[in-house]
Design an enzyme around this catalytic site. Structure first.
Site, PDB file in Angstrom:
ATOM      1  N   TYR A 149       0.856  -1.182   0.000  1.00 54.33           N
ATOM      2  CA  TYR A 149       0.000   0.000   0.000  1.00 54.33           C
ATOM      3  C   TYR A 149       0.890   1.229   0.000  1.00 54.33           C
ATOM      4  O   TYR A 149       1.688   1.431   0.916  1.00 54.33           O
ATOM      5  CB  TYR A 149      -0.928   0.022   1.213  1.00 54.33           C
ATOM      6  CG  TYR A 149      -1.776   1.270   1.276  1.00 54.33           C
ATOM      7  CD1 TYR A 149      -2.925   1.380   0.503  1.00 54.33           C
ATOM      8  CD2 TYR A 149      -1.415   2.343   2.086  1.00 54.33           C
ATOM      9  CE1 TYR A 149      -3.696   2.537   0.535  1.00 54.33           C
ATOM     10  CE2 TYR A 149      -2.176   3.503   2.128  1.00 54.33           C
ATOM     11  CZ  TYR A 149      -3.323   3.588   1.345  1.00 54.33           C
ATOM     12  OH  TYR A 149      -4.080   4.727   1.370  1.00 54.33           O
ATOM     13  N   CYS A 150       0.770   2.041  -1.026  1.00 59.42           N
ATOM     14  CA  CYS A 150       1.584   3.253  -1.149  1.00 59.42           C
ATOM     15  C   CYS A 150       0.816   4.425  -0.564  1.00 59.42           C
ATOM     16  O   CYS A 150      -0.172   4.898  -1.150  1.00 59.42           O
ATOM     17  CB  CYS A 150       1.936   3.521  -2.608  1.00 59.42           C
ATOM     18  SG  CYS A 150       2.952   4.999  -2.844  1.00 59.42           S
ATOM     19  N   MET A 151       1.242   4.912   0.591  1.00 57.24           N
ATOM     20  CA  MET A 151       0.528   6.010   1.240  1.00 57.24           C
ATOM     21  C   MET A 151       0.721   7.327   0.497  1.00 57.24           C
ATOM     22  O   MET A 151      -0.137   8.214   0.559  1.00 57.24           O
ATOM     23  CB  MET A 151       0.996   6.152   2.688  1.00 57.24           C
ATOM     24  CG  MET A 151       2.453   6.475   2.857  1.00 57.24           C
ATOM     25  SD  MET A 151       2.917   6.605   4.599  1.00 57.24           S
ATOM     26  CE  MET A 151       4.655   7.022   4.467  1.00 57.24           C
ATOM     27  N   GLY A 197      -1.706   6.911  -2.296  1.00 62.09           N
ATOM     28  CA  GLY A 197      -3.056   6.710  -1.781  1.00 62.09           C
ATOM     29  C   GLY A 197      -3.762   5.529  -2.386  1.00 62.09           C
ATOM     30  O   GLY A 197      -4.996   5.550  -2.530  1.00 62.09           O
TER      31      GLY A 197
END
Length: 380
Positions: free
Chosen positions: A159-161, A164
């Site tokens: 999950y790439c914060m 998003g």
């Protein structure tokens, strides 16, 4: 209770766009400071390098558009992908629907839907495939359930914060292109600022350096962002060369936390049996690796090497046949996992198959059993 859960879910969906909004705001600010304060006022106004200023402005603005366009595809238009629904494998005989008429005789209708078990699949110690309760579907290899999206993502990477979104099979190539073009953009920014900062300082040495504060902030943001994107790109290239996802690399490095074994159910054609084989996590470091590094990279970026540079679309296209199987299966029809998954199917490397067969030959397996769907015409 349900209302509070929905409120938390909505907050969560909004929250994942906070960091991307901040990144977009910084990108706009840095572009303004770079183009107006540095290129227009100083490179063009003070040094008279009109062509250089126009060239830098055009390149930076073009890369801005490319980065935003990739982000929209990666998050909004394409996404990480969704695993098609996979019914339980045909391990046990499928029950029949029997209807008894008034005369006492019985008529048998079509059998319930079932999937022919593949030759090898990840299983529990008893040989049964892994089940995803929220999706009410089998979890295929390298697939993980995403709580953010509410469904299983094929080849879940991470999950790439900052973006998003979840990175999966469909948007992985776009993610690599995103960090690559972003890294180039930031490199051009900080490198050109450093070059002209030196000239500005030397020209105004007698009166003190006249460097705009906005340009200096842009330099700081560009260097920090470049270090982040470059390291992320380097990690992605390294993992691709080994045919690993970021999640698999993390799990390998933290064996105590994520467990120390992986179990497979393998059909041996010579014995006409299924063998349940267990591997220590240190033993399956190359279970997905193909014969060459190029083949591994193509497995992530797609077979068309030209599209590695063009940020447009998925690395593969789902066939209409796969979509039809996913939407609705005719009652009682037996299909293979390949027909359901299509391009989402993960293929084990030759090393994996050989390692499993070696363990079977040495008698190093947990148990054996016969699956109802394992006949000569159905195992793939």
């Amino acid at each position: 209770m349900a209302l509070s859960w929905n409120i938390r879910l909505k907050r969560r969906s909004w929250f994942r766009f906070v960091l991307p909004t901040i990144v977009l705001g910084l990108l706009c600010y840095c572009t303004w400071a770079y183009c107006h304060k540095l290129c227009y006022q100083q490179i063009n106004g003070q040094f008279g390098h009109r062509s250089v200023a126009i060239g830098l402005i055009c390149v930076v603005c073009f890369l801005d558009v490319v980065v935003i366009f990739i982000w929209l595809q990666m998050v909004v238009w394409i996404g990480p992908g969704k695993q098609p629904h996979v019914a339980p494998f045909l391990i046990l005989p499928v029950a029949s629907k029997e209807e008894t008429n008034d005369g006492g005789s019985q008529s048998t209708s079509a059998e319930y839907d079932a999937v022919i078990p593949p030759k090898c699949y990840q299983s529990d110690p008893h040989g049964y495939p892994i089940w995803c309760s929220p999706c009410q579907s089998l979890k295929t290899e390298r697939t993980h359930h995403s709580s953010e999206l509410g469904h299983c993502v094929p080849r879940f990477d991470h999950y790439c914060m900052w973006a998003g979104t979840v990175i999966g099979r469909d948007n992985y190539r776009l993610f690599v292109q995103f960090v690559a073009y972003f890294s180039i953009l930031l490199l051009i920014m900080w490198a050109s600022i450093c070059v002209y900062t030196k000239e500005i300082t030397q020209r105004h040495h007698s009166q003190g350096p006249r460097i705009n504060v906005n340009v200096m902030l842009t330099l700081a943001f560009a260097i920090l962002g470049w270090l982040l994107t470059t390291s992320t790109l380097g990690s992605a290239i390294f993992y691709m060369s080994q045919n690993k996802t970021s999640l698999e690399a993390i799990m390998d490095s933290k064996r105590k936390k994520f467990g120390t074994r992986k179990i497979f159910s393998y059909y041996s054609e010579s014995n006409k049996l299924r063998f349940v084989v267990e591997f220590d996590r240190s033993e399956f470091h190359a279970f997905w690796s193909k014969k060459t590094i190029l083949a591994n990279v193509k497995d992530f970026m797609g077979p068309n090497m030209l599209m590695w540079l063009i940020p447009l679309g998925k690395p593969f296209i789902l066939s209409s046949k796969t979509d039809e199987v996913d939407n609705s299966l005719p009652s009682g029809q037996r299909v293979t996992l390949t027909e359901i998954l299509g391009p989402y199917e993960e293929l084990y490397s030759d090393y994996t198959i050989q390692a499993i067969e070696d363990k079977i030959a040495k008698g190093n397996y947990l148990t054996t059993f016969r699956a109802f769907g394992d006949d000569a015409s159905s195992v793939h």
